[in-house]
Design an enzyme around this catalytic site. Structure first.
Site, mmCIF file in Angstrom:
data_model
loop_
_atom_site.group_PDB
_atom_site.id
_atom_site.type_symbol
_atom_site.label_atom_id
_atom_site.label_comp_id
_atom_site.label_asym_id
_atom_site.label_seq_id
_atom_site.Cartn_x
_atom_site.Cartn_y
_atom_site.Cartn_z
ATOM 1 N N HIS A 263 0.842 -1.208 0.000
ATOM 2 C CA HIS A 263 0.000 0.000 0.000
ATOM 3 C C HIS A 263 0.876 1.258 0.000
ATOM 4 O O HIS A 263 0.739 2.129 -0.873
ATOM 5 C CB HIS A 263 -0.920 -0.021 1.224
ATOM 6 C CG HIS A 263 -1.828 1.166 1.316
ATOM 7 N ND1 HIS A 263 -3.134 1.127 0.878
ATOM 8 C CD2 HIS A 263 -1.628 2.425 1.777
ATOM 9 C CE1 HIS A 263 -3.693 2.317 1.070
ATOM 10 N NE2 HIS A 263 -2.803 3.124 1.619
ATOM 11 N N GLU A 264 1.776 1.339 0.950
ATOM 12 C CA GLU A 264 2.633 2.531 1.021
ATOM 13 C C GLU A 264 3.557 2.582 -0.188
ATOM 14 O O GLU A 264 3.879 3.663 -0.680
ATOM 15 C CB GLU A 264 3.434 2.549 2.328
ATOM 16 C CG GLU A 264 2.574 2.565 3.603
ATOM 17 C CD GLU A 264 1.507 3.654 3.655
ATOM 18 O OE1 GLU A 264 1.741 4.749 3.078
ATOM 19 O OE2 GLU A 264 0.437 3.424 4.247
ATOM 20 N N HIS A 267 1.776 4.431 -2.862
ATOM 21 C CA HIS A 267 1.871 5.882 -2.660
ATOM 22 C C HIS A 267 3.252 6.385 -3.095
ATOM 23 O O HIS A 267 3.392 7.433 -3.724
ATOM 24 C CB HIS A 267 1.693 6.230 -1.168
ATOM 25 C CG HIS A 267 0.274 6.179 -0.683
ATOM 26 N ND1 HIS A 267 -0.726 6.946 -1.240
ATOM 27 C CD2 HIS A 267 -0.311 5.498 0.342
ATOM 28 C CE1 HIS A 267 -1.875 6.717 -0.576
ATOM 29 N NE2 HIS A 267 -1.648 5.844 0.380
ATOM 30 N N GLU A 293 -4.693 7.635 -3.173
ATOM 31 C CA GLU A 293 -5.217 6.368 -2.668
ATOM 32 C C GLU A 293 -5.496 5.398 -3.826
ATOM 33 O O GLU A 293 -5.412 4.182 -3.644
ATOM 34 C CB GLU A 293 -6.478 6.633 -1.832
ATOM 35 C CG GLU A 293 -6.815 5.556 -0.828
ATOM 36 C CD GLU A 293 -5.796 5.372 0.296
ATOM 37 O OE1 GLU A 293 -4.859 6.205 0.428
ATOM 38 O OE2 GLU A 293 -5.921 4.377 1.028
HETATM 39 ZN ZN ZN Z 1 -3.145 5.217 1.774
#
Ligand code: ZN
Length: 502
Positions: A263-264, A267, A293
């Protein structure tokens, strides 16, 4: 005109540098700073933020932005985009009266402590008065920002520039109509999927080491970034060439570290992907929370929880954890990481139920801001919506209305961006898949360069030049955010996993 532009660029550069220095102090605070440093760090950050605000909100910058607004730069040029983005930020920074800014800052920092105590003691009544004040301050801020007909627009605009509440409503209503019955149908067949293999003991260092392998493979550049540990995972950056991610590792919850890392990592790929010439300007980085996101959710879920991804990585994971996973089939593992279960806590929710947590917050925020709901009645309203959307009622306020940090930090209008990100991720991904039809086969070979290249070209390199709606239009041709692709993805994936309609 050129002189004015250069003057603006040079003034904004100082602001950007100060903000990036603040971000570095913030990163350190959440990773390596000893507890004793907290008070001094708060002072240092306050000084840097004050300086940045002073340098940014001058009359000179206002005049330069006004002069340059009709300088005739091409809409797609970096110059025009810089003027647009700086104007938007300048208005946000200037429209609030200084007395209100001060009141907000004092109230929000006080509220954090009150919220922490109320949550620890599972007692909403301790938080009630200051939350009422936070709602009131948000109403005042929205009035100062201005809006056409919906007060929520003014707050949403801080996080998702240009997006209207009516657009969000339309998308959310469509999602809700399908996701609520889907969660019910899955709950009726919950014994189909067993995630106990994920809740054995997994050595923490081995989890960390394994996570680095896909993080590197999806394209995170360790020459221009690093990963550390923190209590709550986050991504921050001080330059296109210095992007930091964090993760957390739990011995008995395998999913936390690996999917947090992906997830990170998503980003971070966005942050590392801004065009080099945008570095150090206000145009570097992600354009909105929703688009950000969309990138994290894409790599975490659409890629990271796909069967193809694990066709490649599961045999490697089994080598890391032969005792735990040696006897668990790829198919059982794939189903385990995609298990759906209604639960109380948003951040722990699976891909399907997650959005229901967001609908609830989005609706309650609007009711609070328009005065249809009194703060005193918020816990009951929260629990009633949990029951109607997810079929569960929190046993106490710490697992209900007090669970999120956002309101205590003064942020209202933020939550919808999480679901907007989910929805956008599929609009973008479907377009990428149309351009590169064998993406899943590539994932199954551990190859992610073509997908990253597509995002670099269509989304990342633009930094903040275009809004979410503009990016959707440019890449997909859709005239805005659309629920259809996301719903189709969820429907197909989870009907397959849970054997629905059989
Ligand atoms: Zn996030």
């Amino acid at each position: 005109m050129n002189q004015k532009l250069q003057r603006l660029q040079s003034l904004l550069k100082d602001v950007t540098n100060l903000n990036n220095a603040s971000a570095l102090l913030g990163w350190d605070q959440q990773t390596y700073m000893p507890p004793g440093g907290a008070a001094a760090r708060a002072e240092q950050l306050a000084t840097l933020e004050k300086l940045a605000h002073q340098l940014f909100t001058t009359d000179e910058i206002g005049q330069l932005l006004a002069d340059l607004a009709d300088a005739g730069f091409e809409y797609d040029s970096d110059e025009a985009a810089l003027v647009r983005v700086a104007r938007r930020e300048y208005d946000l920074a200037r429209k609030l009266p200084p007395a209100l800014v001060e009141e907000m800052s004092r109230t929000f920092s006080l509220a954090q402590q009150i919220w922490q105590k109320a949550r620890a003691e599972k007692d909403f009544s301790q938080f009630q008065d200051i939350l009422a004040k936070i709602v009131d301050l948000n109403i005042q801020a929205a009035e100062a920002y201005g809006y056409d007909d919906n007060i929520y627009d003014a707050l949403l605009n801080q996080f998702e520039p240009g997006m209207k509440t009516a657009e969000v409503d339309a998308v959310f209503n469509q999602l809700k109509a399908e996701l609520v019955p889907l969660v019910q149908a899955i709950s009726a067949k919950k014994e189909t999927v067993d995630d106990s293999p994920l809740r054995q003991n997994f050595d923490e260092q081995a989890q960390w080491d394994f996570g680095l392998i896909p993080l590197r493979a999806i394209g995170f550049d360790f020459e221009r970034g690093r990963q550390d540990k923190s209590a709550h995972p986050f991504t921050t950056s001080f330059s296109v060439n210095d992007v930091r991610v964090t993760t957390r590792v739990y011995k008995d919850q395998f999913a936390t570290a690996i999917f947090g890392t992906l997830h990170e990592g998503g980003h971070a790929l966005y942050e590392q992907g801004s065009a080099a010439e945008l570095d150090g300007t206000m145009l570097a980085g992600g354009t909105s929370l929703g688009v950000h996101e969309s990138q994290s959710r894409l790599w975490e879920n659409v890629v990271g929880r796909s069967r193809a991804f694990w066709q490649f990585y599961y045999p490697r994971l089994q080598e890391f954890f032969p005792a735990q996973l040696g006897q668990v089939s790829l198919d059982d593992f794939y189903r385990a990481i995609n298990r759906v279960e209604p639960s109380f806590i948003r951040v722990e929710a699976d891909e399907v139920t997650y959005n229901l947590h967001i609908f609830l917050r989005f609706e309650l925020e609007q009711e609070l801001l328009t005065g249809r709901l009194a703060v005193a009645d918020l816990p009951a309203a929260w629990n009633a919506k949990m029951q109607s959307y997810l079929g569960v009622t929190p046993p106490d306020d710490s697992q209900g209305v007090l669970q999120d940090i956002h309101w205590s930090g003064g942020m209202m209008g933020y939550f919808p961006t999480y679901t907007l990100g989910n929805v956008m991720s599929l609009q973008f991904y479907n377009r990428a898949l149309a351009d590169i039809p064998d993406l899943p086969e590539q994932f199954a070979r551990g190859e992610f360069g073509a997908l990253l290249g597509w995002f670099r070209e269509h989304i990342h390199r633009h930094g903040r030049k275009y809004t979410a709606t503009e990016l959707i239009r440019r890449t997909t041709g859709d005239d805005g955010i659309k629920a259809g692709p996301y719903l189709a993805y969820i429907r197909q994936k989870y009907s397959d996993i849970y054997g629905l309609g059989e």
